[in-house]
Design a protein around this motif. Structure first.
Motif: not given
Lengths: 71, 379
Positions: B11-14, B19-20, B203-209, B251-259
């Protein structure tokens, strides 16, 4: 009528599309318009251009698919 | 608040991650890989791109890169999906409970046995010898953390991989603290499992792995359900990633992880590690002249630091640092084995873990506050 390739997984269909893109062959991933009545939902890879080369390329890279035609 | 608890979650995230996530929620939050409409297809494309990006970043295969809710889920899917009756496993003495507890549960159920190899922080050779001495005919898996979440100790993974290969063992890595920070390549390291969180060094959102698998292993499923494929069949599809990805994806977490992966790629894991190591070196130097503050050394480098203040419980130090405006982790860090290894089981430690966004000034301010705390000027 249009030829397409039946694939089980959306990820496999997308990977196949990516491989073809790298070889300048256009393709699109859609839901299988005629899902198999025993297996259920699946995905379709629609090919544009040299379909024979595309199929050969996919086979060489180990993709499993079944050729079909839209109604 | 100055945030130094990045080993728990960054934290923080980029901005690109914000945006993603927002884009996915605003523009194409349909269920990926299920329906045939354009929104679902677009969502599936974004999931695929994130999967492809993760796979290439870690030298894995796209189809064998499975999205998980966090690193603990990935570890559970790996261990419980692959181990069979009678198998023996070797882990290190720095493991997080994410590794220890699933194995303990399997041991209690009478499925497996496991041994803990002591890590010698100052001797790679002895650590390897400790692992080697525990190998027996029924040993099937070597599963280790890459970097200790408490002390930042880096395990000799290349040598451990060679040892596993020599003895025909599967080799798995808990990359909770190293993914996005240390160089990790499935093929180079001969990994069969790579378990990683999306919300720490990537640097992705929580709930991703994610769980990345070699060609040698396909774990049994732990949960079954809808996958959007072979839907008239009663049996779970056997092909990856569908076999291990039942239910709607994040989906939103995965998009954030991709970013997040793109963000780390742009800067480079080596540059991030170098930045964090420099901050930790600075902190260690500052603290070395403060009486009553003890720090714990790593074998090499280190992107986090554990410390304790003489005569003060770690939780108390953490509370005082919070009052001074610093977010750190205090206590036992869900890693009982690691505290036994370092002799800190009686007090716990305070963990300082910077990120790419941390600065030297922040470290200087932290050192100043720790000095005040050690002098009992802040109570």
């Amino acid at each position: 009528m249009q030829d397409y390739l039946k694939m089980d997984s959306v990820t496999a269909a997308q990977s196949a599309k990516r491989l073809l893109q790298r070889h300048a062959i256009r393709a699109a991933v859609r839901r299988d318009p005629q899902p198999d009545r025993r297996r259920g939902c699946g995905f379709a890879l629609f090919l544009f251009g040299d379909t024979a080369s595309a199929e050969e390329l996919l086979r060489v890279h180990g993709f499993s698919f079944e050729r079909a035609q839209t109604p | 608040m100055i945030y130094f608890d990045n080993a728990a979650t960054t934290f923080p995230k980029p901005d690109c991650v914000h945006c993603a996530v927002m884009d996915s929620l605003r523009c194409f939050a349909a269920n990926p890989g299920r329906a045939g409409h354009r929104l679902s297809a677009r969502a599936a494309e974004h999931v695929f791109e994130a999967r492809e990006s993760l796979a290439s970043f870690f030298g894995g295969k796209t189809e064998r890169t499975v999205f998980m809710l966090n690193c603990t889920h990935a570890i559970n899917f790996a261990l419980k999906g692959v181990l069979r009756q009678g198998d023996h496993v070797i882990i290190s003495s720095l493991e997080h409970n994410a590794v220890l507890r699933p194995l303990e549960a399997m041991k209690e159920a009478g499925t497996i046995t496991f041994d803990v190899a002591r890590v010698e922080p100052q001797s790679e050779r002895q650590t390897l010898e400790n692992v080697r001495s525990l190998i027996r005919p029924e040993t099937r898996l070597l599963f280790m953390t890459h970097v200790s979440n408490v002390f930042g100790t880096v395990l000799p993974v290349t040598a451990l991989s060679a040892l596993a290969q020599k003895h025909g063992l599967l080799f798995g890595l808990d990359a909770a603290q190293s993914a996005g920070v240390y160089d990790l390549d499935m093929e180079t390291l001969g990994l069969d499992f790579l378990c990683l969180p999306g919300h720490k060094g990537l640097y992705g959102p929580m709930g991703t792995g994610a769980l990345l698998l070699s060609d040698r292993v396909t774990p049994r499923t732990l949960i079954e359900g809808g996958t959007g494929s072979l839907s008239l069949q009663r049996k779970q599809p056997a092909f990856l990633p569908d076999a291990l990805e039942s239910g709607t994806l994040n989906l939103s977490g995965i998009c954030g992880l991709g970013a997040g992966v793109s963000f780390v790629r742009r800067i480079g894991a080596a540059a991030i590690r170098s930045h964090e190591e420099a901050l930790i070196r600075l902190l260690r130097e500052d603290l070395s002249v403060i009486p009553g503050v003890e720090t714990f050394e790593q074998m090499a480098g280190g992107t986090l630091l554990s410390l304790r203040v003489a005569g003060q419980a770690a939780e108390e130090t953490g509370r005082l640092l919070d009052r001074c405006g610093f977010a750190v982790r205090a206590g036992y860090h869900c890693a009982a084995l690691a505290h036994t290894t370092y002799g800190t089981a009686d007090t716990g430690t305070v963990r300082v873990s910077p990120s790419v966004f941390s600065t030297k000034n922040q470290i200087k301010n932290l050192s100043f506050s720790l000095n005040q705390i050690a002098l009992r000027k802040i109570i």
